[in-house]
Design a protein around this motif. Structure first.
Motif, PDB file in Angstrom:
ATOM      1  N   GLY A 129      94.821  -0.808  29.134  1.00  0.00           N
ATOM      2  CA  GLY A 129      95.251  -1.973  28.366  1.00  0.00           C
ATOM      3  C   GLY A 129      94.141  -2.708  27.646  1.00  0.00           C
ATOM      4  O   GLY A 129      94.361  -3.771  27.093  1.00  0.00           O
ATOM      5  N   ASN A 130      92.944  -2.158  27.653  1.00  0.00           N
ATOM      6  CA  ASN A 130      91.809  -2.776  26.964  1.00  0.00           C
ATOM      7  C   ASN A 130      91.365  -1.873  25.805  1.00  0.00           C
ATOM      8  O   ASN A 130      91.781  -0.724  25.713  1.00  0.00           O
ATOM      9  N   THR A 131      90.489  -2.394  24.974  1.00  0.00           N
ATOM     10  CA  THR A 131      90.002  -1.654  23.821  1.00  0.00           C
ATOM     11  C   THR A 131      88.509  -1.401  23.972  1.00  0.00           C
ATOM     12  O   THR A 131      87.742  -2.311  24.280  1.00  0.00           O
ATOM     13  N   ASN A 132      88.109  -0.154  23.754  1.00  0.00           N
ATOM     14  CA  ASN A 132      86.694   0.218  23.716  1.00  0.00           C
ATOM     15  C   ASN A 132      86.268   0.445  22.272  1.00  0.00           C
ATOM     16  O   ASN A 132      87.076   0.885  21.446  1.00  0.00           O
ATOM     17  N   SER A 133      85.028   0.181  21.981  1.00  0.00           N
ATOM     18  CA  SER A 133      84.432   0.586  20.727  1.00  0.00           C
ATOM     19  C   SER A 133      84.071   2.059  20.869  1.00  0.00           C
ATOM     20  O   SER A 133      83.852   2.545  21.976  1.00  0.00           O
ATOM     21  N   VAL A 134      83.980   2.764  19.751  1.00  0.00           N
ATOM     22  CA  VAL A 134      83.602   4.176  19.756  1.00  0.00           C
ATOM     23  C   VAL A 134      82.379   4.353  18.884  1.00  0.00           C
ATOM     24  O   VAL A 134      82.351   3.885  17.741  1.00  0.00           O
ATOM     25  N   LEU A 135      81.378   5.009  19.435  1.00  0.00           N
ATOM     26  CA  LEU A 135      80.133   5.296  18.721  1.00  0.00           C
ATOM     27  C   LEU A 135      80.018   6.797  18.575  1.00  0.00           C
ATOM     28  O   LEU A 135      80.156   7.533  19.549  1.00  0.00           O
TER      29      LEU A 135
END
Length: 122
Positions: free
Chosen positions: A113-119
């Motif tokens: 239910g959370n958002t991660n950044s993607v590198l």
């Protein structure tokens, strides 16, 4: 009499090319974590009020203490050498709040239910 026809004829050649292409793709072109030995300098920047800002992600085992940004006024920065690959990460603010990087270009759901950044490091 047993016939052996491994990669024989035009169809076999196409299969061989497909097989070799798959190996090359999986060995470094697919953004698979940790496959390349090449590293690139990656700079993280956060602008805002905080007492402490750290980056947690796949590249540091999601450690909250391993990679903390340095503060200059309200701007926090950190430069890291990161191996080529695709990594999920978040910014940890004041050791009690994780947020996606506001300057990231890519994001993904973390499955909780959370958002991660993607590198993506080439």
């Amino acid at each position: 009499m047993t016939k052996k026809f491994l990669f024989r004829g035009r169809t076999g050649l196409n299969a061989l090319i497909l097989f070799l292409s798959s190996i090359l793709f999986l060995s470094g072109c697919a953004g698979v974590r940790g496959l390349g030995s090449h590293t690139n300098q990656t700079v993280f920047v956060y602008e805002g009020q905080a007492h402490r800002v750290c980056v947690r992600g796949d590249f540091n085992g999601w450690s909250g203490d391993a990679d903390c940004l340095k503060r200059e006024g309200n701007t926090w920065t950190l430069s890291l050498q990161i191996p080529a690959g695709r990594y999920a990460y978040v910014l940890s603010l004041n050791d009690n709040q994780c947020i996606p990087d506001p300057q990231a270009l890519l994001f993904e759901d973390d499955g909780f239910g959370n958002t991660n950044s993607v590198l993506i490091v080439p």
